[in-house]
Write a protein that holds these residues in place. Structure first.
Motif, mmCIF file in Angstrom:
data_model
loop_
_atom_site.group_PDB
_atom_site.id
_atom_site.type_symbol
_atom_site.label_atom_id
_atom_site.label_comp_id
_atom_site.label_asym_id
_atom_site.label_seq_id
_atom_site.Cartn_x
_atom_site.Cartn_y
_atom_site.Cartn_z
ATOM 1 N N THR A 276 -42.917 -44.940 -125.870
ATOM 2 C CA THR A 276 -41.735 -44.987 -126.730
ATOM 3 C C THR A 276 -41.295 -43.567 -127.054
ATOM 4 O O THR A 276 -40.112 -43.236 -127.046
ATOM 5 C CB THR A 276 -42.057 -45.749 -128.026
ATOM 6 N N ALA A 277 -42.284 -42.725 -127.364
ATOM 7 C CA ALA A 277 -42.072 -41.285 -127.453
ATOM 8 C C ALA A 277 -42.756 -40.641 -126.249
ATOM 9 O O ALA A 277 -43.713 -41.189 -125.705
ATOM 10 C CB ALA A 277 -42.651 -40.740 -128.751
ATOM 11 N N ILE A 278 -42.257 -39.491 -125.822
ATOM 12 C CA ILE A 278 -42.853 -38.760 -124.705
ATOM 13 C C ILE A 278 -43.438 -37.462 -125.236
ATOM 14 O O ILE A 278 -42.763 -36.712 -125.945
ATOM 15 C CB ILE A 278 -41.817 -38.463 -123.607
ATOM 16 N N SER A 279 -44.695 -37.210 -124.909
ATOM 17 C CA SER A 279 -45.330 -35.958 -125.315
ATOM 18 C C SER A 279 -45.840 -35.218 -124.090
ATOM 19 O O SER A 279 -46.301 -35.828 -123.122
ATOM 20 C CB SER A 279 -46.491 -36.228 -126.285
ATOM 21 N N VAL A 280 -45.734 -33.897 -124.140
ATOM 22 C CA VAL A 280 -46.263 -33.012 -123.106
ATOM 23 C C VAL A 280 -47.322 -32.157 -123.793
ATOM 24 O O VAL A 280 -47.009 -31.397 -124.714
ATOM 25 C CB VAL A 280 -45.159 -32.131 -122.495
ATOM 26 N N THR A 281 -48.579 -32.289 -123.365
ATOM 27 C CA THR A 281 -49.696 -31.724 -124.118
ATOM 28 C C THR A 281 -50.614 -30.911 -123.219
ATOM 29 O O THR A 281 -51.045 -31.383 -122.164
ATOM 30 C CB THR A 281 -50.520 -32.846 -124.779
ATOM 31 N N LEU A 282 -50.934 -29.697 -123.669
ATOM 32 C CA LEU A 282 -51.872 -28.834 -122.954
ATOM 33 C C LEU A 282 -53.154 -28.700 -123.757
ATOM 34 O O LEU A 282 -53.120 -28.400 -124.953
ATOM 35 C CB LEU A 282 -51.269 -27.446 -122.735
ATOM 36 N N LEU A 283 -54.291 -28.952 -123.112
ATOM 37 C CA LEU A 283 -55.585 -28.657 -123.731
ATOM 38 C C LEU A 283 -55.787 -27.150 -123.693
ATOM 39 O O LEU A 283 -55.729 -26.540 -122.621
ATOM 40 C CB LEU A 283 -56.711 -29.357 -122.968
ATOM 41 N N ASN A 284 -56.029 -26.567 -124.855
ATOM 42 C CA ASN A 284 -55.995 -25.119 -124.975
ATOM 43 C C ASN A 284 -57.225 -24.621 -125.724
ATOM 44 O O ASN A 284 -57.616 -25.208 -126.740
ATOM 45 C CB ASN A 284 -54.728 -24.708 -125.746
ATOM 46 N N LEU A 311 -41.011 -34.866 -127.241
ATOM 47 C CA LEU A 311 -39.594 -34.923 -126.891
ATOM 48 C C LEU A 311 -38.830 -35.776 -127.897
ATOM 49 O O LEU A 311 -39.349 -36.788 -128.375
ATOM 50 C CB LEU A 311 -39.412 -35.496 -125.487
ATOM 51 N N PRO A 312 -37.601 -35.380 -128.223
ATOM 52 C CA PRO A 312 -36.829 -36.154 -129.200
ATOM 53 C C PRO A 312 -36.484 -37.557 -128.717
ATOM 54 O O PRO A 312 -36.202 -38.439 -129.518
ATOM 55 C CB PRO A 312 -35.569 -35.308 -129.410
ATOM 56 N N HIS A 313 -36.495 -37.763 -127.393
ATOM 57 C CA HIS A 313 -36.185 -39.087 -126.850
ATOM 58 C C HIS A 313 -37.247 -39.459 -125.821
ATOM 59 O O HIS A 313 -37.618 -38.648 -124.977
ATOM 60 C CB HIS A 313 -34.810 -39.106 -126.187
ATOM 61 N N GLY A 314 -37.712 -40.699 -125.892
ATOM 62 C CA GLY A 314 -38.693 -41.185 -124.938
ATOM 63 C C GLY A 314 -38.117 -42.308 -124.104
ATOM 64 O O GLY A 314 -36.898 -42.409 -123.901
ATOM 65 N N LEU A 315 -39.003 -43.191 -123.648
ATOM 66 C CA LEU A 315 -38.555 -44.298 -122.809
ATOM 67 C C LEU A 315 -37.829 -45.371 -123.613
ATOM 68 O O LEU A 315 -37.339 -46.345 -123.047
ATOM 69 C CB LEU A 315 -39.754 -44.897 -122.073
ATOM 70 N N ASN A 316 -37.751 -45.170 -124.941
ATOM 71 C CA ASN A 316 -36.944 -46.079 -125.750
ATOM 72 C C ASN A 316 -35.479 -46.031 -125.326
ATOM 73 O O ASN A 316 -34.731 -46.995 -125.535
ATOM 74 C CB ASN A 316 -37.071 -45.733 -127.232
ATOM 75 N N VAL A 317 -35.061 -44.930 -124.708
ATOM 76 C CA VAL A 317 -33.682 -44.819 -124.227
ATOM 77 C C VAL A 317 -33.438 -45.854 -123.126
ATOM 78 O O VAL A 317 -32.439 -46.586 -123.141
ATOM 79 C CB VAL A 317 -33.401 -43.399 -123.696
#
Length: 509
Positions: A276-284, A311-317
């Motif tokens: 529903t939301a999209i996140s891009v995540t780096l293990l740091n 991201l402000p928009h996910g697959l809910n779009v």
């Protein structure tokens, strides 16, 4: 006779709650899910629900697991521990007796506080005089406005004054299960006075306490991932239909568990969650937030942080688009035949149609930034003429892919890290077309773990380690995580491998 240890993982997300029993090899033994979840919307932009409702959803899931076990004649006597992961920033106000004072505010809520606490003059002077710190003051103002507790202090003064315990969803469920006001330090992702680097509450003299209408006495005790939060009370055992007082083990937020369940446990690995939301995540291994004055989040792996872009928009779009055109898409159910085990979701049927007819967006562009601003989808399109709904769908999908690519570039520039492989999970990862498009756009290999329960699997990995089944995260991931399908920027590969076999997929500078 060989005994197989079992672990109960509970994942309370925005759209569903699920209870899953895993064995120590990462296999799903039983699963029950409640979907979709219904929230209350007393005003436009408000998203809330009665606190007891959250616990009831967990109880119903666990009750159904027991019914499934009886129906399948499964022995659950080796169920050893329980772990919970939940969505973030969902706030509960309780009184001195642990009774809820008001509806819980869910992270999707858009309300803002306008009358917020005033910082001590010394802090205000410091932030305003030092030019380098002026952006900090702007960030603090944003934090204060978005903090649900500041809104409650402004608009529900009566219940704010009666508050004695302030919990997030993870802490509330833990309280209902164990009768302890305690939570995991890796769960505190919210507008609360929490030090993300040390993973403890800030000192009472900090500006964070001055900026937020919170008292130190309200906050729960914090324990580390893998530590014991308590055990099921007799009443919780009865309500969940669990025969023994299982220990409840500290976990982390939903995204952190999904990252581990996807097989990411080393610094430099990059995970994308398509939901529903999209996140891009780096293990740091460095404490670097996604932008200046924003924190990195706790991970399930000791010594590592999550540098995350949401991201402000996910697959809910795309979901919203499908709902608006449901009648026009109905013919797809009669167009395609199915084989046993094949998905019959409307998203899958659209994928089949697009592939069979080689549909492209042609010159159509969708401006994703206008998604929340238009009541008519067509106002978000550029060059829209006689384009079909399928061409419109492809244009929206391409805009989502472009936004992921932009977020990826910004994140890697921020942390000065090169990555040649992306690990992707979530509902959107079921779309071969979408994964291939991401691979093409980013010019990177995409790994898709063949697991439907990445979040709860992350919980199970920690439970198995806490139960001494594995001596390291690496060993647990290699044993418990799923096979992975690999997508390349040129073609879709049929290659599969064990998630944990490769030594690295990136290089941190």
């Amino acid at each position: 006779m060989t005994v197989t240890p079992l672990y109960l993982a509970i994942d309370f997300g925005s759209q569903s709650v699920r209870a899953v029993i895993f064995d120590n090899n990462g296999n799903v033994v039983l699963k029950h899910q409640r979907y979709p979840l219904k929230y209350l919307h007393p005003e436009q932009g408000f998203v809330e629900q009665q606190p007891v409702w959250f616990y009831q959803q967990v109880a119903i899931c666990c009750q159904n697991l027991q019914l499934l076990a009886l129906a399948q004649n499964l022995d659950l006597s080796e169920l050893r521990t329980l772990g919970i992961t939940t969505m973030r920033n969902t706030l509960f106000n309780l009184d001195a007796n642990g009774q809820a004072l008001r509806n819980a505010i869910v992270w999707l809520d858009q309300r803002k506080a306008s009358n917020t606490p005033t910082l001590h003059w010394g802090w205000r002077l410091l932030f305003s005089v030092a030019n380098v710190l002026k952006p900090v003051l702007a960030t603090i103002n944003t934090l204060q406005g978005e903090a649900f507790i500041n809104y409650i202090a402004q608009h529900d003064q009566h219940n704010w004054q009666k508050t004695e315990h302030l919990l997030l969803l993870s802490g509330y469920i833990t309280f209902r299960l164990t009768n302890h006001y305690v939570d995991s330090s890796a769960n505190i992702i919210s507008h609360l006075p929490f030090d993300f680097k040390t993973q403890q509450w800030h000192k009472p003299t900090s500006w964070q306490f001055q900026a937020l209408a919170v008292k130190t006495s309200w906050l729960p005790k914090l324990l580390k991932v893998g530590e014991r939060l308590g055990q099921l009370t007799a009443s919780a055992q009865q309500e969940l239909h669990i025969a023994k007082p299982l220990p409840v083990i500290a976990m982390a937020s939903d995204k952190a568990c999904e990252v581990l369940g996807a097989g990411c446990y080393r610094a430099g690995q990059l995970h994308i969650s398509l939901g529903t939301a999209i996140s891009v995540t780096l293990l740091n291994d460095k404490f670097i937030g996604p932008k200046a004055f924003y924190p990195a989040y706790p991970s399930l792996v000791p010594g590592l942080y999550l540098t995350e872009v949401m991201l402000p928009h996910g697959l809910n779009v795309l979901s919203e688009f499908i709902q608006r055109h449901a009648t026009e898409l109905q013919f797809l159910t009669d167009t395609f035949t199915y084989t046993k085990g094949q998905s019959t979701s409307i998203e899958h049927l659209i994928e089949l149609y697009l592939a069979a007819n080689n549909v492209t967006a042609r010159d159509l562009v969708f401006e994703l930034s206008k998604f929340d601003q238009v009541t008519n989808y067509q106002q978000g399109f550029v060059n829209l003429t006689s384009h079909s709904i399928f061409e419109q769908y492809v244009a929206i999908q391409e805009s989502v892919v472009n936004s992921i690519n932009t977020a990826l570039k910004q994140l890697l520039k921020r942390v000065q890290c090169s990555v040649n492989k992306l690990v992707i999970t979530g509902g959107g990862a079921n779309s071969r077309r979408l994964l291939q498009a991401i691979s093409e756009k980013t010019q990177r290999t995409v790994d898709k773990p063949e697991v439907t329960e990445a979040g709860t699997l992350g919980v199970a990995i920690i439970l198995a380690m806490q139960d001494k089944q594995y001596s390291s995260i690496a060993e647990a991931v290699n044993s418990m995580c799923a096979e992975t399908t690999v997508y390349t920027p040129v073609t879709i590969s049929t290659l599969t491998r064990s998630t944990g076999k490769n030594d690295t997929n990136s290089e941190q500078k």
